[in-house]
Motif scaffolding. Sequence first.
Motif, mmCIF file in Angstrom:
data_model
loop_
_atom_site.group_PDB
_atom_site.id
_atom_site.type_symbol
_atom_site.label_atom_id
_atom_site.label_comp_id
_atom_site.label_asym_id
_atom_site.label_seq_id
_atom_site.Cartn_x
_atom_site.Cartn_y
_atom_site.Cartn_z
ATOM 1 N N GLN A 63 0.914 4.128 -2.914
ATOM 2 C CA GLN A 63 0.734 5.727 -2.609
ATOM 3 C C GLN A 63 1.938 6.450 -3.184
ATOM 4 O OE1 GLN A 63 0.348 5.266 1.771
ATOM 5 N NE2 GLN A 63 -1.988 5.590 1.639
ATOM 6 N N GLU A 64 3.194 5.858 -3.101
ATOM 7 C CA GLU A 64 4.382 6.567 -3.469
ATOM 8 C C GLU A 64 4.331 6.458 -4.892
ATOM 9 O OE1 GLU A 64 7.421 4.360 -1.664
ATOM 10 O OE2 GLU A 64 6.882 5.078 0.442
ATOM 11 N N GLY A 65 3.616 5.518 -5.749
ATOM 12 C CA GLY A 65 3.568 5.528 -7.277
ATOM 13 C C GLY A 65 4.307 4.652 -7.764
ATOM 14 N N ALA A 66 4.762 3.603 -7.139
ATOM 15 C CA ALA A 66 5.362 2.069 -7.661
ATOM 16 C C ALA A 66 4.661 1.324 -8.249
ATOM 17 C CB ALA A 66 6.391 1.599 -6.514
ATOM 18 N N ARG A 83 -4.593 3.366 -11.529
ATOM 19 C CA ARG A 83 -3.727 4.768 -11.310
ATOM 20 C C ARG A 83 -3.068 4.645 -12.676
ATOM 21 N NH1 ARG A 83 -0.816 6.297 -5.753
ATOM 22 N NH2 ARG A 83 -0.043 7.782 -7.346
ATOM 23 N N GLN A 102 0.735 -1.289 0.266
ATOM 24 C CA GLN A 102 -0.141 0.048 -0.183
ATOM 25 C C GLN A 102 0.750 1.217 0.015
ATOM 26 O OE1 GLN A 102 -2.611 0.275 3.310
ATOM 27 N NE2 GLN A 102 -3.718 2.075 2.642
ATOM 28 N N ALA A 103 2.053 1.082 0.799
ATOM 29 C CA ALA A 103 2.805 2.415 0.869
ATOM 30 C C ALA A 103 3.552 2.617 -0.587
ATOM 31 C CB ALA A 103 3.827 2.396 1.676
ATOM 32 N N GLN A 104 4.103 1.366 -1.180
ATOM 33 C CA GLN A 104 4.574 1.599 -2.674
ATOM 34 C C GLN A 104 3.574 2.231 -3.622
ATOM 35 O OE1 GLN A 104 6.498 -1.858 -4.075
ATOM 36 N NE2 GLN A 104 7.028 -2.713 -2.310
#
Length: 358
Positions: A39-42, A81, A35-37
């Motif tokens: 949000q970071e766009g990975a 996205r 989830q963190a990735q």
Amino acid sequence: MKQFLCVLLLGAWSASALASPALRGDVIADLNALQAQLQEGALSNVVERATAQAERLSAGNQADRWASALYQQLAAGALARQEQPGPAADRLATARQLEGIDSAQAARWLREEASLRRAAGQRDQAIELLSEWLASHQDIDATWQLTRLLAQQERWEEAANWLDQALEQASDLNQQPDENQQALMLAVYRNAGQSDQALSYLLEGLNAESDAIQWRQAAGLAQQAGQAGVAAGLWEMAWQLGKLTQSEDRWLLIQLHLAGGTPARAAEHLEQALGEGNIVRDETNLRLLANAWRQAKDVERALNAWQALALQTQSAADWRAYGQLAYAWGKDDQAQQAFAQASALGDEEASQWLASFN
């Protein structure tokens, strides 16, 4: 749409997990990391990792299947996205169809999948999903969406049925349809052959503050509904209120009055335009005026108009028509004079009429 879908799909798994089978600590940590990735766009990394984990866990126990579904949701978020709503919708479809998935969560994914299908242009699938969603949920936004999708597919009768529900829900919520919804309503009812329904709605909202477009729409719907008199009355009111001011508006007003059974008003508007010099005093317009007064059965004005027409055209046929009309209305002197003019122009039928006076 893209931002909306991302909001739906980002991080929803953590809230849902509270009411679902307990996940192993390493799985929770991995989901949080993905989830963190996200949000970071990975995005590519998220899709690859989430896909592998979802496939690995899909055949396991209930907790594993739940984890598989959450990985599919994360993959869907990343694909959305990346502006791939179709593949994102496929992931949610897989997630909600896994055995043992909580029915409430499956329903939420169904709703989100419908939005993705709509964004992907997969209208028939979006229609099916929204219909399924609305079978067990009251959602006015979804009802409007379904109505629009059905209209886009030209499934007008179905669209009209859902539109009725949308308007009923809006009424219950004391909401007024916005401009886009009103345009949709008019298009649906008109194409579904329910112009009366649309007209009824429009008439409720018409007033002196309504703009020209609303008055035009109402008059047009009245015509389509076969209510020519109502159409003429609406156009007349709009004209009197100054909403319609162009020469073509005046001409349509005249035609509507003629079709709507109020020829005297048509003649009055035509006479006024002639008097003001707004239209040419030619044969076509004089003939239209004469016929309008004849339809209105206004003896004096009709005879005067027919005389003016005959003087303009110097046509034997027009002099004879003037004479016949005068004779029918008991105006023998005028009839005799008209037949004499027609006879002088070589009209044999007029000569026979003239002979009857001797």
